[in-house]
Motif scaffolding. Sequence first.
Motif, short mmCIF file in Angstrom:
data_model
loop_
_atom_site.label_atom_id
_atom_site.label_comp_id
_atom_site.label_asym_id
_atom_site.label_seq_id
_atom_site.Cartn_x
_atom_site.Cartn_y
_atom_site.Cartn_z
N PHE A 99 0.72 -1.21 -0.29
CA PHE A 99 -0.08 0.00 -0.27
C PHE A 99 0.93 0.74 0.40
CE2 PHE A 99 -2.28 -3.27 1.93
CZ PHE A 99 -3.34 -3.42 0.70
N SER A 100 1.94 1.44 0.59
CA SER A 100 2.61 2.27 0.27
C SER A 100 3.40 2.87 -0.92
CB SER A 100 4.12 1.93 1.22
OG SER A 100 5.03 0.92 1.18
N PHE A 101 3.22 1.21 -1.63
CA PHE A 101 4.05 1.23 -3.23
C PHE A 101 2.99 2.08 -4.02
CE2 PHE A 101 7.46 -1.46 -2.75
CZ PHE A 101 8.34 -1.11 -3.10
N ILE A 102 1.83 2.06 -4.12
CA ILE A 102 0.53 2.58 -4.16
C ILE A 102 0.64 3.56 -4.26
CG2 ILE A 102 -2.16 2.75 -4.15
CD1 ILE A 102 -2.40 -0.91 -4.08
N ASP B 267 1.88 8.24 -9.34
CA ASP B 267 1.27 8.96 -9.94
C ASP B 267 -0.14 8.62 -9.32
OD1 ASP B 267 0.15 11.20 -10.88
OD2 ASP B 267 0.71 10.75 -13.19
N GLN B 268 -1.38 9.85 -8.60
CA GLN B 268 -2.46 9.38 -7.89
C GLN B 268 -2.88 9.68 -8.97
OE1 GLN B 268 -2.23 8.80 -4.57
NE2 GLN B 268 -0.79 7.85 -5.52
N ASN B 269 -2.69 10.34 -10.47
CA ASN B 269 -2.92 10.32 -11.16
C ASN B 269 -3.48 8.51 -12.29
OD1 ASN B 269 -4.84 12.62 -10.43
ND2 ASN B 269 -2.68 13.83 -11.20
N HIS B 270 -2.65 8.31 -12.60
CA HIS B 270 -2.22 7.65 -13.56
C HIS B 270 -3.34 6.24 -13.27
CE1 HIS B 270 0.27 4.92 -16.38
NE2 HIS B 270 0.30 3.70 -15.33
N ILE B 271 -3.58 5.97 -13.94
CA ILE B 271 -4.50 4.87 -14.31
C ILE B 271 -4.33 3.33 -14.35
CG2 ILE B 271 -6.16 2.77 -15.30
CD1 ILE B 271 -6.68 5.98 -15.21
N TYR C 94 0.12 -8.10 -7.79
CA TYR C 94 0.74 -6.97 -6.67
C TYR C 94 2.24 -6.45 -7.25
CZ TYR C 94 -2.01 -9.57 -3.75
OH TYR C 94 -3.69 -10.09 -3.19
N SER C 95 3.04 -7.16 -8.14
CA SER C 95 3.74 -6.69 -8.72
C SER C 95 3.84 -5.71 -9.56
CB SER C 95 5.04 -7.88 -9.11
OG SER C 95 4.00 -8.13 -10.16
N GLY C 96 2.86 -5.61 -10.25
CA GLY C 96 2.51 -4.19 -10.92
C GLY C 96 2.14 -3.25 -10.71
N LEU C 97 1.05 -3.16 -9.34
CA LEU C 97 0.98 -2.44 -8.95
C LEU C 97 2.75 -1.19 -8.19
CD1 LEU C 97 -2.44 -3.35 -6.90
CD2 LEU C 97 -2.07 -1.96 -8.58
N VAL C 98 3.22 -2.83 -7.71
CA VAL C 98 4.53 -2.20 -7.16
C VAL C 98 5.70 -1.09 -7.70
CG1 VAL C 98 6.88 -2.71 -5.73
CG2 VAL C 98 5.04 -3.90 -4.71
N HIS D 31 7.36 -7.57 -4.24
CA HIS D 31 8.84 -6.82 -4.69
C HIS D 31 9.71 -6.84 -5.13
CE1 HIS D 31 12.25 -3.95 -2.34
NE2 HIS D 31 11.13 -3.27 -2.65
N SER D 32 10.47 -8.35 -5.34
CA SER D 32 11.73 -9.27 -5.77
C SER D 32 11.06 -9.32 -7.01
CB SER D 32 11.43 -10.59 -5.05
OG SER D 32 12.17 -10.62 -4.01
N ILE D 33 10.12 -9.40 -7.61
CA ILE D 33 10.24 -9.57 -8.82
C ILE D 33 10.45 -7.35 -9.80
CG2 ILE D 33 8.39 -9.54 -10.79
CD1 ILE D 33 7.18 -11.40 -9.31
N HIS D 34 9.45 -7.20 -9.00
CA HIS D 34 9.84 -5.41 -9.54
C HIS D 34 11.77 -5.24 -9.43
CE1 HIS D 34 10.30 -1.29 -8.49
NE2 HIS D 34 9.84 -0.70 -9.50
N THR D 35 11.95 -5.87 -8.36
CA THR D 35 13.84 -5.26 -8.34
C THR D 35 14.47 -6.75 -9.72
OG1 THR D 35 13.44 -5.64 -5.81
CG2 THR D 35 16.07 -5.73 -6.42
N MET D 36 13.68 -7.44 -10.19
CA MET D 36 14.75 -7.90 -10.82
C MET D 36 14.45 -7.24 -12.43
SD MET D 36 14.58 -11.95 -9.95
CE MET D 36 15.43 -12.48 -11.10
N LEU D 37 12.75 -6.49 -12.17
CA LEU D 37 12.65 -6.14 -13.65
C LEU D 37 12.82 -4.50 -13.83
CD1 LEU D 37 9.36 -7.53 -14.37
CD2 LEU D 37 11.12 -7.68 -15.60
N GLY D 38 12.55 -3.99 -12.47
CA GLY D 38 12.79 -2.69 -12.73
C GLY D 38 12.09 -2.10 -13.63
#
Length: 672
Positions: free
Chosen positions: A3-6, A10-14, A173-177, A142-149
């Motif tokens: 939820f901290s990542f969300i 950008d709060q206007n992004h879809i 979840y990784s997409g929202l991160v 979080h790990s998937i986001h770390t590996m993909l960037g």
Amino acid sequence: MLFSFIQSHDQNHIALRSNDHEITYGALLRQIDDYCARLTDVDVLGLALDNTIEWLLWDLAALKTETVCVPIPPFFTRQQIDHTIARAGITHMLSPAGLQATGQSASPTIPRGTAKITFTSGTTGTPKGVCLPASAMENVAHSIHTMLGNDFAGTHVCVLPLAILLENVAGVYSGLVAGCTIVLPQLGDFDANYSSLHHHLKQNAATSAIMVPELMRALLLQVIKQGPLPDLKFLAIGGSRVDPHLIKQARNLGLPVYEGYGLSECASVVSMNVPGHDRIGTTGSLLPHVQASITDGEIVIHHPGFLGYLGETAPGHHLTGDLGHMDEDGFVHVTGRCKNVLITSMGRNISPEWPESVLLAQPGIYQTIVYGDGDPHLSALIVPTGPHADVSACIASANETLPDYARIKHFRIVAPFTVENECLTGTGRPRRKNILQQYLSPLAVKETPMNFYDQLVAQTAIARAELYRVPQLVDGLQGRISRPTYIAYLTEAYHHVKHTVPFLMAMGSRLPDEKRWLHKAIIEYLDEEEGHEEWILNDIAAAGGDKDAARKAAPNLETQVMVAYNYDYITRKNPVGFLGMVFMLESTSTQIASMGADAVMNGLDLPKSAFTYLFSHGSLDIEHMKFFEKTVNQITDPADQAAIIEVATNTFRLFANLFGAIPHVSEVRDVA
């Protein structure tokens, strides 16, 4: 953490988008809080909805309020759903009818800290509940986001059920991160064969998606017919072993496919390949938070993060049941399941997933199961991709890459494996025991014999496969060629097609008396082939070329060599061998006509009058092939059979050279 990542984006992004609804990142947090208020009296929430924004809002609200959430896969039977409700003690069920109390009490066996219970259908009918804390799922995301960037944060389209962890955690979840837009087509928007998969990915300009191998094979065929998906940056494949050749084929078609490996007990992904750190033939490197080792050839995950199965204490480490190893660079190789290993009568231990993955890389094979425990050789049950699939050729091609002890010696054509006939789990994995019981009964059909036509198809499979790797043909089948390339192809086609009638006449005039029965077939071919070279010249004119210049032009050397080879073989060796050239031309033109003509026509915005030759061969050569098969199966002389195979093999290679000599730059179009 999620939820901290969300909140940081950008709060206007879809954030979420469905067919008729969008939610920004700013609105997402507010709506989650609204749903949290509705969970006050809910102890265990069952989620039985289609892929919708509402599904995710309830799921995220449950995560935030620490309410146990139990996703119900859409493929569960009524019996499995009832078992899940009773086993987990689901107190409230969310369905299309709304949120309703079940009258159950939360199961006392749910471990403290459980955020989600995922029930896997596995290979038996009774689902098993895996209890996961929020930390395990967030670590994976979080790990998937770390590996993909952030370079791959774009539009993620969900094509798997949200109730599957692979989509729920690794996708959403990784997409929202990462700050992606998550697109949610309802599963009902796809038919049983996922024939609209290409449409959904293209319409939404998808940059990423997650698929099981069966869906990837379906998408590969759709890309061949409907064109590339240029927006895709990352296509993750998991669920079962994928043959390296299939991944290479997909990448040749522009699909950025990367294989991964996961377990429900590890909240989905354990290892994955990513752009820049990728080794085809492996499932990639371990996620940063994962620790693993190999014990007696079995993959062991240390401290996987799950809290145990319902009613059982969580182990300190998890024996996966998967065979494999890790190479010196840290890439994970998964070779099969311990319980599936076949031991042949020759004492060879073979994981069937290995030859199965090689078979599934063949374009004519849709599904397969390899068996042969206790037998001297392996056999396979084959579900072909269509009625005209060359299964014998596919098996021959696969066998070329396998050692003798792992080759398929016999096969049977069977009906498709489905969830409905209890041959597949809901996630697409084969129920081997059910399949073998169903298809290997004493009443099962005997192994398919190979007539001469089957032998011809099988023994030319490698040469045919090499032809379909030529860049000009690969791009042509996708519609990615320029108009000059298409006209150049037609020009060379004119200069070999104009010899078809003389070839047939030369063959007929040189047949000995005992083979004059072939004259009837030759006469039929002559009637059909007369004048086709003029069709080609008219197509050149309709495409904006100069047909008179094409008629007078000197053909490329490669075209001359193919023509000269056939005249020489007819006059100097064996006239019957020319049937090998007939086989090559008609089987090839059928494929090009059925897969490439529409793609090129649409890509170049040319009229249908510029494709008379190609479109005519779509239906014409299918009938020709049936007639050809019937004809060559009457040829019993071993010398004639060998001549036909020799000419077919050589002309496939010569035709590949002809294509390769055509000037060509892949046409890159803006299709956004």
